[in-house]
Write a protein that holds these residues in place. Sequence first.
Motif, PDB file in Angstrom:
ATOM      1  N   ILE A  27       0.923  -1.234  -0.013  1.00 35.45           N
ATOM      2  CA  ILE A  27       0.108  -0.195  -0.043  1.00 35.45           C
ATOM      3  C   ILE A  27       0.694   0.976   0.097  1.00 35.45           C
ATOM      4  O   ILE A  27       0.605   2.291  -0.721  1.00 35.45           O
ATOM      5  N   ARG A  28       1.878   1.303   0.776  1.00 37.26           N
ATOM      6  CA  ARG A  28       2.656   2.469   0.974  1.00 37.26           C
ATOM      7  C   ARG A  28       3.458   2.682  -0.243  1.00 37.26           C
ATOM      8  O   ARG A  28       3.976   3.878  -0.611  1.00 37.26           O
ATOM      9  N   ALA A  29       3.844   1.584  -1.029  1.00 37.66           N
ATOM     10  CA  ALA A  29       4.368   1.716  -2.375  1.00 37.66           C
ATOM     11  C   ALA A  29       3.490   1.854  -3.697  1.00 37.66           C
ATOM     12  O   ALA A  29       3.817   2.179  -4.748  1.00 37.66           O
ATOM     13  N   GLY A  30       2.116   2.020  -3.360  1.00 41.43           N
ATOM     14  CA  GLY A  30       1.433   2.423  -4.386  1.00 41.43           C
ATOM     15  C   GLY A  30       1.007   0.964  -5.145  1.00 41.43           C
ATOM     16  O   GLY A  30       0.648   1.315  -6.467  1.00 41.43           O
ATOM     17  N   ARG A  31       1.377  -0.170  -4.653  1.00 42.69           N
ATOM     18  CA  ARG A  31       1.272  -1.337  -5.284  1.00 42.69           C
ATOM     19  C   ARG A  31       0.085  -1.969  -4.615  1.00 42.69           C
ATOM     20  O   ARG A  31      -0.351  -1.782  -3.652  1.00 42.69           O
ATOM     21  N   HIS A  32      -0.370  -3.346  -5.044  1.00 43.03           N
ATOM     22  CA  HIS A  32      -1.288  -4.143  -4.680  1.00 43.03           C
ATOM     23  C   HIS A  32      -0.826  -5.627  -4.273  1.00 43.03           C
ATOM     24  O   HIS A  32      -0.151  -6.194  -5.249  1.00 43.03           O
ATOM     25  N   VAL A  33      -1.055  -6.112  -3.176  1.00 46.09           N
ATOM     26  CA  VAL A  33      -1.179  -7.484  -2.872  1.00 46.09           C
ATOM     27  C   VAL A  33      -2.353  -8.218  -3.390  1.00 46.09           C
ATOM     28  O   VAL A  33      -3.670  -7.808  -2.995  1.00 46.09           O
ATOM     29  N   VAL A  34      -2.253  -9.124  -4.049  1.00 49.50           N
ATOM     30  CA  VAL A  34      -3.542  -9.894  -4.443  1.00 49.50           C
ATOM     31  C   VAL A  34      -3.895 -10.849  -3.402  1.00 49.50           C
ATOM     32  O   VAL A  34      -3.131 -11.532  -2.958  1.00 49.50           O
ATOM     33  N   GLY A  35      -5.194 -10.563  -2.926  1.00 51.58           N
ATOM     34  CA  GLY A  35      -5.660 -11.468  -1.911  1.00 51.58           C
ATOM     35  C   GLY A  35      -6.654 -12.309  -2.146  1.00 51.58           C
ATOM     36  O   GLY A  35      -6.698 -12.888  -3.278  1.00 51.58           O
ATOM     37  N   ALA A  36      -7.473 -12.766  -1.369  1.00 53.60           N
ATOM     38  CA  ALA A  36      -8.426 -13.750  -1.399  1.00 53.60           C
ATOM     39  C   ALA A  36      -9.731 -13.398  -0.671  1.00 53.60           C
ATOM     40  O   ALA A  36     -10.446 -14.030   0.071  1.00 53.60           O
TER      41      ALA A  36
END
Length: 206
Positions: free
Chosen positions: A102-111
Motif C-alpha cells: 500500500i505504501r508503495a502504491g502497489r497491490h497485494v493480491v488477496g482472497a
Amino acid sequence: MTMGGRAFAIDDLSPHVHTRRDWKALPPRRAARVIRAAPDRIVVHHTETANSKDTSLAHAYALSRSIQRFHLRRGWDDTGQQLTISRGGHVMEGRNRSLAAIRAGRHVVGAQAKGHNEHTIGIENEGDYSRSRVPGRLWSSLVDTCAWLCDEYRLDPFHAIVGHRDLVTTDCPGDVLYGRLPELRAQVAEALNGDVLLRARAWRSG
C-alpha cells in the motif's frame, strides 16, 4: 490538525496500522503476490462474528489470529483480506506484504472477493451488521482507512468504495453496514478534500 473530529497530519492520511508482527501472525504458506497495478475498488466486509464488547488491542490481535487460522484451515495461503478493523477501531495488517505494498502504491493480491482479487483491496470489519449498528470507533477508523487508501491509490471514493455484495452473491457486509456506504463515501470525500485544503495552506505559509 483536526478534520471531522479526526486528527490528520498535513501530508499524511494514514491511520496507525498494527503489523502482522504486532499481532503475531503465523508464517503464510507462501508469500503474497504483489502487482504494480493499483486496485480500483475498496471492498467493505464484515466478519459475521459475535459483536464483542471488548474494544482492547489485545482482543484485536486475537481477532486477527483467529481470522488467519480460519483462512489457513480453508486451505488458503494466508489471511484473505489486506486489512482488518476491530470493533474498538484498531486497524491491523492482514495478508502478508499488504502494508508495504500500500505504501508503495502497489497491490497485494488477496482472497477476499472471488473473481475480483486482482483489482480490489478488502477491509474486514469485526462484527455482524445484518441488524446491529456499527460502533463509533470502528466507523471512524473505517473512514480514516478508506481515506488513506483513496489518497495512496488516487481513487474517487464515490466510485471506489463498494460492499462485498456488489461483486459476488453474499449478504456481506450486512444490511446495516451496506446501507451506510453512501455515508462512508461522503465522509471519505470530505476528509480527502479537507486534507487537500490543509496541504495548500501549508504550502502557502511555508
